[in-house]
Scaffold this motif. Structure first.
Motif, PDB file in Angstrom:
ATOM      1  N   LEU A  97       1.076  -1.281   0.193  1.00  0.00           N
ATOM      2  CA  LEU A  97      -0.095   0.133  -0.114  1.00  0.00           C
ATOM      3  C   LEU A  97       0.785   1.209  -0.246  1.00  0.00           C
ATOM      4  N   ALA A  98       0.712   2.074  -1.056  1.00  0.00           N
ATOM      5  CA  ALA A  98       1.384   3.391  -1.155  1.00  0.00           C
ATOM      6  C   ALA A  98       0.422   4.479  -0.986  1.00  0.00           C
ATOM      7  N   VAL A  99       0.991   5.633  -0.260  1.00  0.00           N
ATOM      8  CA  VAL A  99       0.210   6.905   0.090  1.00  0.00           C
ATOM      9  C   VAL A  99       1.145   7.890  -0.315  1.00  0.00           C
ATOM     10  N   LEU A 100       0.708   8.819  -1.305  1.00  0.00           N
ATOM     11  CA  LEU A 100       1.446  10.077  -1.464  1.00  0.00           C
ATOM     12  C   LEU A 100       0.549  11.124  -0.543  1.00  0.00           C
ATOM     13  N   ALA A 101       1.561  11.896   0.112  1.00  0.00           N
ATOM     14  CA  ALA A 101       0.931  13.064   0.894  1.00  0.00           C
ATOM     15  C   ALA A 101       1.629  14.261   0.710  1.00  0.00           C
ATOM     16  N   GLU A 102       0.968  15.345   1.052  1.00  0.00           N
ATOM     17  CA  GLU A 102       1.654  16.727   1.026  1.00  0.00           C
ATOM     18  C   GLU A 102       2.942  16.759   1.835  1.00  0.00           C
ATOM     19  N   GLU A 103       3.784  17.597   1.683  1.00  0.00           N
ATOM     20  CA  GLU A 103       4.797  17.906   2.399  1.00  0.00           C
ATOM     21  C   GLU A 103       4.521  18.067   4.049  1.00  0.00           C
ATOM     22  N   SER A 104       3.656  18.880   4.374  1.00  0.00           N
ATOM     23  CA  SER A 104       3.040  19.133   5.587  1.00  0.00           C
ATOM     24  C   SER A 104       2.543  18.287   6.397  1.00  0.00           C
ATOM     25  N   ALA A 105       2.099  16.971   5.602  1.00  0.00           N
ATOM     26  CA  ALA A 105       1.349  15.954   6.506  1.00  0.00           C
ATOM     27  C   ALA A 105       2.354  15.216   7.431  1.00  0.00           C
ATOM     28  N   ASP A 106       1.575  14.981   8.586  1.00  0.00           N
ATOM     29  CA  ASP A 106       2.233  14.267   9.674  1.00  0.00           C
ATOM     30  C   ASP A 106       2.562  12.831   9.477  1.00  0.00           C
ATOM     31  N   PRO A 107       3.871  12.661   9.596  1.00  0.00           N
ATOM     32  CA  PRO A 107       4.118  10.930   9.234  1.00  0.00           C
ATOM     33  C   PRO A 107       3.555  10.197  10.099  1.00  0.00           C
ATOM     34  N   GLY A 108       3.520  10.472  11.395  1.00  0.00           N
ATOM     35  CA  GLY A 108       2.970   9.536  12.463  1.00  0.00           C
ATOM     36  C   GLY A 108       1.372   9.396  12.132  1.00  0.00           C
ATOM     37  N   VAL A 109       0.796  10.255  11.807  1.00  0.00           N
ATOM     38  CA  VAL A 109      -0.551  10.197  11.384  1.00  0.00           C
ATOM     39  C   VAL A 109      -0.953   9.115  10.266  1.00  0.00           C
ATOM     40  N   VAL A 110       0.078   9.648   9.158  1.00  0.00           N
ATOM     41  CA  VAL A 110      -0.167   8.729   7.721  1.00  0.00           C
ATOM     42  C   VAL A 110       0.139   7.357   8.237  1.00  0.00           C
ATOM     43  N   GLY A 111       1.402   7.047   8.976  1.00  0.00           N
ATOM     44  CA  GLY A 111       1.708   5.641   9.196  1.00  0.00           C
ATOM     45  C   GLY A 111       0.790   4.918   9.914  1.00  0.00           C
ATOM     46  N   HIS A 112       0.177   5.735  11.078  1.00  0.00           N
ATOM     47  CA  HIS A 112      -0.892   4.905  12.031  1.00  0.00           C
ATOM     48  C   HIS A 112      -2.019   4.542  10.990  1.00  0.00           C
ATOM     49  N   GLN A 113      -2.440   5.409  10.274  1.00  0.00           N
ATOM     50  CA  GLN A 113      -3.697   5.112   9.479  1.00  0.00           C
ATOM     51  C   GLN A 113      -3.543   4.112   8.649  1.00  0.00           C
ATOM     52  N   MET A 114      -2.237   4.156   7.834  1.00  0.00           N
ATOM     53  CA  MET A 114      -2.009   3.042   7.065  1.00  0.00           C
ATOM     54  C   MET A 114      -1.933   1.539   7.791  1.00  0.00           C
ATOM     55  N   THR A 115      -1.130   1.669   8.793  1.00  0.00           N
ATOM     56  CA  THR A 115      -1.169   0.411   9.567  1.00  0.00           C
ATOM     57  C   THR A 115      -2.421  -0.155  10.205  1.00  0.00           C
ATOM     58  N   GLU A 116      -3.194   0.961  10.564  1.00  0.00           N
ATOM     59  CA  GLU A 116      -4.584   0.360  10.898  1.00  0.00           C
ATOM     60  C   GLU A 116      -5.388  -0.131   9.737  1.00  0.00           C
ATOM     61  N   PHE A 117      -5.172   0.493   8.611  1.00  0.00           N
ATOM     62  CA  PHE A 117      -5.981   0.025   7.684  1.00  0.00           C
ATOM     63  C   PHE A 117      -5.438  -1.282   7.200  1.00  0.00           C
ATOM     64  N   ILE A 118      -4.325  -1.552   7.245  1.00  0.00           N
ATOM     65  CA  ILE A 118      -3.706  -2.808   6.931  1.00  0.00           C
ATOM     66  C   ILE A 118      -4.300  -3.907   7.938  1.00  0.00           C
ATOM     67  N   ASP A 119      -4.098  -3.543   9.171  1.00  0.00           N
ATOM     68  CA  ASP A 119      -4.701  -4.468  10.402  1.00  0.00           C
ATOM     69  C   ASP A 119      -6.000  -4.949  10.087  1.00  0.00           C
ATOM     70  N   GLN A 120      -6.852  -4.038   9.532  1.00  0.00           N
ATOM     71  CA  GLN A 120      -8.315  -4.136   9.503  1.00  0.00           C
ATOM     72  C   GLN A 120      -8.646  -5.126   8.170  1.00  0.00           C
ATOM     73  N   ILE A 121      -8.073  -4.720   7.020  1.00  0.00           N
ATOM     74  CA  ILE A 121      -8.253  -5.435   5.784  1.00  0.00           C
ATOM     75  C   ILE A 121      -7.279  -6.048   4.955  1.00  0.00           C
ATOM     76  N   GLY A 122      -6.116  -6.205   5.817  1.00  0.00           N
ATOM     77  CA  GLY A 122      -4.890  -6.650   4.923  1.00  0.00           C
ATOM     78  C   GLY A 122      -5.131  -8.150   4.498  1.00  0.00           C
ATOM     79  N   ASP A 123      -5.949  -8.995   4.798  1.00  0.00           N
ATOM     80  CA  ASP A 123      -6.206 -10.305   4.485  1.00  0.00           C
ATOM     81  C   ASP A 123      -6.649 -10.227   2.882  1.00  0.00           C
ATOM     82  N   HIS A 124      -7.329  -9.023   2.643  1.00  0.00           N
ATOM     83  CA  HIS A 124      -7.925  -8.999   1.360  1.00  0.00           C
ATOM     84  C   HIS A 124      -7.028  -8.182   0.325  1.00  0.00           C
ATOM     85  N   LEU A 125      -6.167  -7.690   0.736  1.00  0.00           N
ATOM     86  CA  LEU A 125      -5.121  -7.128  -0.054  1.00  0.00           C
ATOM     87  C   LEU A 125      -4.148  -8.037  -0.391  1.00  0.00           C
ATOM     88  N   ARG A 126      -4.147  -8.899  -1.096  1.00  0.00           N
ATOM     89  CA  ARG A 126      -3.195  -9.763  -1.741  1.00  0.00           C
ATOM     90  C   ARG A 126      -3.123  -9.893  -3.144  1.00  0.00           C
TER      91      ARG A 126
END
Length: 139
Positions: A97-126
């Motif tokens: 999973l890749a996300v392109l974000a603005e320079e001002s985006a908070d890396p902690g928030v982006v990483g957290h949301q991506m990890t949460e997303f993968i934890d929830q539906i990672g089995d469907h992303l194959r």
């Protein structure tokens, strides 16, 4: 959004809405085949981003094998460049999973949301490995 798997459309859109500063999202196979990408990426941009992400993950994999614990596992990659940030995470068997974000985006928030997303539906992303060229040569 564009996709080769329509079931991923609303999931990726929901993720992007949760990340302040997110511009684009992409789900790709380990070997660089784009599976799902956000609206504002053209087909050519989605192809290019998929190839970039696949290459970056392959390089990170090599670094992990050589300098990590030997397992070759890469969980997260992040690149900050002038005008934006690129985040790549392992997302299920053979997918990223890749996300392109603005320079001002908070890396902690982006990483957290991506990890949460993968934890929830990672089995469907194959992404199953593509078949080789065995038996495809014409005689």
């Amino acid at each position: 959004m564009q996709t080769t798997d329509n079931s991923l459309l609303w999931l990726l859109q929901g993720l992007l809405k949760k990340i302040p500063g997110a511009r684009h999202g992409l789900v790709l196979s380990r070997d660089g085949l784009k599976l799902c990408w956000s609206d504002h990426l053209t087909l050519d941009q989605a192809d290019q981003l998929s190839a970039i992400c696949s290459g970056m993950q392959a390089l990170a994999q090599g670094a992990s094998v050589e300098f990590g614990d030997g397992s070759g596992g890469v969980r997260h990659s992040m690149t900050e460049f002038h005008g934006g940030q690129l985040f790549i995470v392992q997302a299920g068997a053979g997918a990223h999973l890749a996300v392109l974000a603005e320079e001002s985006a908070d890396p902690g928030v982006v990483g957290h949301q991506m990890t949460e997303f993968i934890d929830q539906i990672g089995d469907h992303l194959r992404a199953e490995p593509r078949g080789g060229a065995q038996g495809s040569a014409a005689s």
